[in-house]
Design an enzyme around this catalytic site. Structure first.
Site, PDB file in Angstrom:
ATOM      1  N   ASP A 130       0.797  -1.227   0.000  1.00 20.21           N
ATOM      2  CA  ASP A 130       0.000   0.000   0.000  1.00 20.21           C
ATOM      3  C   ASP A 130       0.827   1.275   0.000  1.00 20.21           C
ATOM      4  O   ASP A 130       1.849   1.378   0.668  1.00 20.21           O
ATOM      5  CB  ASP A 130      -0.931   0.047   1.202  1.00 20.21           C
ATOM      6  CG  ASP A 130      -1.921   1.203   1.082  1.00 20.21           C
ATOM      7  OD1 ASP A 130      -2.728   1.171   0.159  1.00 20.21           O
ATOM      8  OD2 ASP A 130      -1.838   2.136   1.884  1.00 20.21           O
ATOM      9  N   HIS A 132      -9.415   1.248  -0.704  1.00 19.21           N
ATOM     10  CA  HIS A 132      -9.960   2.590  -0.973  1.00 19.21           C
ATOM     11  C   HIS A 132     -10.334   2.874  -2.439  1.00 19.21           C
ATOM     12  O   HIS A 132      -9.724   3.709  -3.090  1.00 19.21           O
ATOM     13  CB  HIS A 132      -9.000   3.675  -0.485  1.00 19.21           C
ATOM     14  CG  HIS A 132      -7.548   3.481  -0.833  1.00 19.21           C
ATOM     15  ND1 HIS A 132      -7.098   3.203  -2.094  1.00 19.21           N
ATOM     16  CD2 HIS A 132      -6.434   3.555  -0.067  1.00 19.21           C
ATOM     17  CE1 HIS A 132      -5.781   3.109  -2.083  1.00 19.21           C
ATOM     18  NE2 HIS A 132      -5.350   3.312  -0.865  1.00 19.21           N
ATOM     19  N   PHE A 190       0.217  13.198   0.246  1.00 24.23           N
ATOM     20  CA  PHE A 190      -1.163  12.724   0.193  1.00 24.23           C
ATOM     21  C   PHE A 190      -1.565  12.176   1.564  1.00 24.23           C
ATOM     22  O   PHE A 190      -0.754  11.582   2.262  1.00 24.23           O
ATOM     23  CB  PHE A 190      -1.284  11.583  -0.819  1.00 24.23           C
ATOM     24  CG  PHE A 190      -1.078  11.997  -2.247  1.00 24.23           C
ATOM     25  CD1 PHE A 190      -2.112  12.570  -2.963  1.00 24.23           C
ATOM     26  CD2 PHE A 190       0.137  11.790  -2.895  1.00 24.23           C
ATOM     27  CE1 PHE A 190      -1.942  12.931  -4.295  1.00 24.23           C
ATOM     28  CE2 PHE A 190       0.317  12.150  -4.220  1.00 24.23           C
ATOM     29  CZ  PHE A 190      -0.725  12.725  -4.919  1.00 24.23           C
ATOM     30  N   HIS A 248      -3.309  -1.351  -3.631  1.00 21.63           N
ATOM     31  CA  HIS A 248      -3.515   0.089  -3.807  1.00 21.63           C
ATOM     32  C   HIS A 248      -3.559   0.258  -5.325  1.00 21.63           C
ATOM     33  O   HIS A 248      -2.528   0.261  -5.989  1.00 21.63           O
ATOM     34  CB  HIS A 248      -2.330   0.830  -3.163  1.00 21.63           C
ATOM     35  CG  HIS A 248      -2.264   2.284  -3.458  1.00 21.63           C
ATOM     36  ND1 HIS A 248      -2.391   3.234  -2.484  1.00 21.63           N
ATOM     37  CD2 HIS A 248      -2.052   2.951  -4.603  1.00 21.63           C
ATOM     38  CE1 HIS A 248      -2.271   4.432  -3.024  1.00 21.63           C
ATOM     39  NE2 HIS A 248      -2.054   4.287  -4.314  1.00 21.63           N
ATOM     40  N   ASP A 253      -8.254   4.741   5.912  1.00 19.46           N
ATOM     41  CA  ASP A 253      -6.950   5.071   5.334  1.00 19.46           C
ATOM     42  C   ASP A 253      -6.262   6.174   6.152  1.00 19.46           C
ATOM     43  O   ASP A 253      -5.656   7.090   5.607  1.00 19.46           O
ATOM     44  CB  ASP A 253      -7.107   5.499   3.864  1.00 19.46           C
ATOM     45  CG  ASP A 253      -5.770   5.548   3.118  1.00 19.46           C
ATOM     46  OD1 ASP A 253      -4.751   5.102   3.678  1.00 19.46           O
ATOM     47  OD2 ASP A 253      -5.756   6.048   1.973  1.00 19.46           O
TER      48      ASP A 253
END
Lengths: 427, 332
Positions: free
Chosen positions: A152, A231, A322, A179, A304
């Site tokens: 991830d 996600h 991010f 991811h 997340d």
């Protein structure tokens, strides 16, 4: 021998089909019974007016330890989890160094036990150093306690390697969490669309996520491995997973609260608190996340949780890292934006945060069935409160919901039979 | 009212427009049409003074204007400095290369440090889109965007519109083409917002890889056929390809092919309207997007744009200082 009785609550356990007034009796860290009986207990809690459900599980958090302890530690993250009503979290391996060995998996477990808050389950890296070149020791990490495998933060880009990972993890009956992003299409800092065009920010197209999910579903079909798409954020991704499930592929998916509440319009302020990956998408994508949750395409809600230091985050939008934190707002966002408007029933919402992530991670949790681990969340479904980042138990403050008026707040959790307070638990 | 303004671009706006809506100038997207007209009129009043050196206007006397250029620029920085001096402001250059920005200080800290020295107007150029917006949130000084990443370059947009107005005496109903690398161009965005608000028909033209499709949602028309588009245009604004902003693989095959498809040259000019206005925000890449004979030709107003830039920036600094429109008279 310890006993605990949670009385008078509305007990909702989707895995057992329960929804009604009942008492939950806990003995020695296991659920002993759920029903009308009021056995004598060493400790008791009156849950009148509150919902009593299996302990919430967030299957996707970043706890930054080792490497970035100023942003979060396993202890502070586990405390933030308890404050938000979570009794278990699964920690992603993108620490420094990456969690790619049995020793590091055991370190994460040990630090979680030392913290004594929510259970912390390690997710091991798929590839050595998360470099995407060769498989990490998945078998050793499994023996050490890894609940799933993921690189991830970066995807497993090489299709041949992803195939190997799905095949290899299948031996241990563990999911590979991807991811989903094609690195070649990933060259921006927000969703590509009208807003990115107006703001002059480089965009990340929806197809960057969708093309990887499409490929991985084909690989999961071919290998029989369990693919879990982390996600997801776009209409197209939801549709690919819906079709994959209909075709019998072992694919599951999760969505974050920010992807079912926020759109890329928020970025017009250029405030990096709205910068995360995958990026905030458009209105129809948000609707697709809600639809996907409702029809079962999306199995789990996971936040997340990605802590960042202010000096890193409060810079030019394109330069900022991010990620946003979410452990202390997830339950209220679910209650306010999914249950409140009737998109999900309370039982469905709880399912997405308990039994479903437990199944994906192969944890003997997520239910109040007798014999299950005594992890319980007790929350007030109607309590109104205002998000204040300064009161967070997390070490970081990068939350896009500061100042929002939400409804629904955890009161107590039971972690392995121990009753913990969600509002004033020790830091 | 708009009709009158169209017929007589120099006419005074109505007295109801007695104040500017704010001091920051971050982009033309957030400026109402009326505010753009006010700024253009303010610029027109400063124009006689803008390009002569003997008289200064005292309107910004005793005020400090800082230019903070975190991305290289010659013409825009000089233009702002000169505009500030013509209004009697004190000016200070903050050179990014020699500053603490290169020592790891954040942009906000740097701006606050400069602000602590008492500046009122901060003129910012920055390679990151949105950097001026961020500064405007964190400092008390008026922030003037002198170009941020691929976002906006509002004073360039204003001076381009001012130049068109000078030549064509109207904006509404004109067909304006912006040709080149639209994707990376802040000049294009500011021109598009301003021109649309004032009623122009805006076309963009260039390789499909450098034209963002969502522009259609704004009402912009898209063409990839310069030869078909050019004869219909009243104004053409030729943009430079911003190779420095292209990461990853090249977004078109070759400069030669680009020049063939989208370059403005004498052959193409023969099919254009006789009164086509040829513009370029500079710097020019002669022989790529425009040939020297066209750039220097009789229909080119490229140097007028530079001159008009002074008047426009004087108007913008006037507004940034918090003065009412036309306060303390114009140049007269």
């Amino acid at each position: 021998m310890s006993t605990l009785l949670i009385r008078n609550g509305r007990v909702i356990d989707p895995a057992s089909g329960l929804d009604g007034p009942a008492n939950v009796f806990v003995r020695d860290g296991k659920i002993e019974s759920v029903g009308k009986a009021t056995p004598k207990a060493a400790e008791a809690f009156d849950a009148k007016g509150l919902v009593v459900c299996p302990g919430l599980i967030d299957m996707h958090v970043h706890l930054r330890e080792p490497g970035k302890e100023e942003e979060e530690t396993i202890a502070s993250g586990a405390a933030a989890a308890v404050a938000g009503g979570f009794t278990s979290v699964a920690a992603m391996p993108n620490t420094e160094p990456a969690c790619d060995s049995e020793a590091q998996v055991e370190f994460t477990l040990l630090q979680g036990r030392r913290a004594g808050m929510a259970h912390v389950y390690p997710i091991g890296a798929v590839t050595r150093g998360r470099k995407g070149a060769e498989l990490a020791e998945i078998g050793q990490m499994h023996r050490g306690g890894a609940v799933a495998f993921s690189d991830d933060g970066t995807p497993v880009h090489n299709a041949a390697l992803m195939r190997l990972a799905l095949e290899y993890a299948r031996m241990f009956d563990r999911a590979v969490i991807q991811h989903s992003e094609d690195p070649n299409l990933f060259c921006g800092c927000m969703h590509e669309g009208r807003v990115s065009m107006e703001l002059g920010l480089e965009g990340i197209p929806a197809v960057c996520e969708e093309s990887m999910i499409g490929r991985d579903i084909m690989l999961a079909r071919m290998t029989g491995g369990h693919l879990h798409a982390a996600h997801i954020s776009t209409r197209g991704s939801a549709e690919l997973i819906r079709r994959g499930k209909a075709d019998g592929v072992r694919v599951t998916a999760e969505v974050t609260p920010h992807h079912f509440t926020l759109t890329d319009d928020r970025i017009r302020s250029y405030d990096p608190v709205f910068k995360m990956n995958p990026p905030l998408r458009e209105g129809p994508d948000v609707q697709a996340m809600i639809d996907g949750l409702r029809d079962g395409t999306i199995d789990a809600i996971a936040c997340d949780h990605a802590p960042h230091a202010p000096e890193e985050k409060e810079v030019e939008f394109a330069e900022a890292p991010f990620g946003v934190i979410g452990l202390e707002t997830t339950l209220a966002l679910v209650m306010t934006y999914l249950v409140g408007p009737g998109h999900l029933t309370l039982a469905q919402a709880i399912e997405k945060m308990t039994i479903n992530p437990a199944k994906i991670l192969r944890l003997p949790k997520g239910t109040l069935a007798p014999g299950a681990d005594a992890d319980v969340t007790i929350f007030d479904p109607k309590k109104k409160w205002k998000v204040d980042i300064h009161k967070f138990r997390s070490r970081s403050r990068n939350c896009p919901f500061h100042g929002w008026e939400l409804r629904g707040k955890a009161v107590k959790v039971v972690v392995g039979g121990r009753l913990l307070d969600c509002t004033t638990a020790p830091a | 009212m708009p009709k009158e303004a169209r017929a007589k671009p120099g006419a005074s706006p109505p007295s109801s427009a007695s104040a500017f809506s704010g001091r920051h100038l971050l982009g033309l997207q957030e400026l109402p049409a009326e505010e753009i007209r006010l700024l253009l009129e303010q610029a027109r009043r400063y124009a006689p003074l803008s390009t002569q050196n003997r008289t200064k206007h005292p309107v910004l006397k005793g005020r400090l204007v800082v230019t903070m250029f975190v991305e290289s620029s010659t013409r825009t920085k000089n233009s702002f400095n000169l505009a500030a001096r013509r209004l009697s402001a004190d000016t200070m250059d903050f050179a990014a290369g020699s500053s603490s920005l290169s020592k790891g200080e954040t942009l906000i800290d740097t701006a606050k440090t400069i602000e602590a020295m008492g500046i009122e107007i901060l003129v910012v150029r920055h390679p990151a889109s949105g950097a001026p917006d961020m500064l405007a949130r964190h400092v008390k000084a008026a922030v003037v965007n002198a170009g941020d990443g691929s976002h906006e370059h509002p004073t360039q947009g204003l001076l381009d519109i001012y130049t068109i107005l000078e030549e064509k005496k109207r904006i509404e109903g004109l067909r304006v083409g912006i040709v080149g690398d639209i994707l990376h161009s802040r000049v294009a965005r500011s021109n598009i917002w301003g021109l649309l608000k004032l009623g122009a028909e805006v076309w963009v033209c260039g390789p499909a890889t450098l034209i963002p499709e969502p522009l259609r949602d704004l009402g912009v028309k898209i063409s990839h056929d310069f030869d078909a588009l050019l004869p219909n245009l009243d104004v053409v604004n030729m943009l430079r390809i911003q190779l420095e902003r292209i990461k990853g693989p090249p977004m078109f095959p070759s400069i030669r092919e680009y020049a063939r498809l989208f370059g403005l040259n004498a052959a193409r000019m023969r099919r254009a309207k006789k009164d086509l206005l040829v513009m370029h925000p500079g710097p020019l890449n002669r022989g790529v997007e425009i040939t020297p004979d066209v750039a220097d030709g009789e229909r080119s107003v490229i140097l007028d744009q530079v001159a008009n830039g002074l008047a426009v920036r004087m108007a913008v600094l006037h507004r940034a200082a918090g003065l009412a429109p036309f306060a303390e008279g114009g140049a007269e």
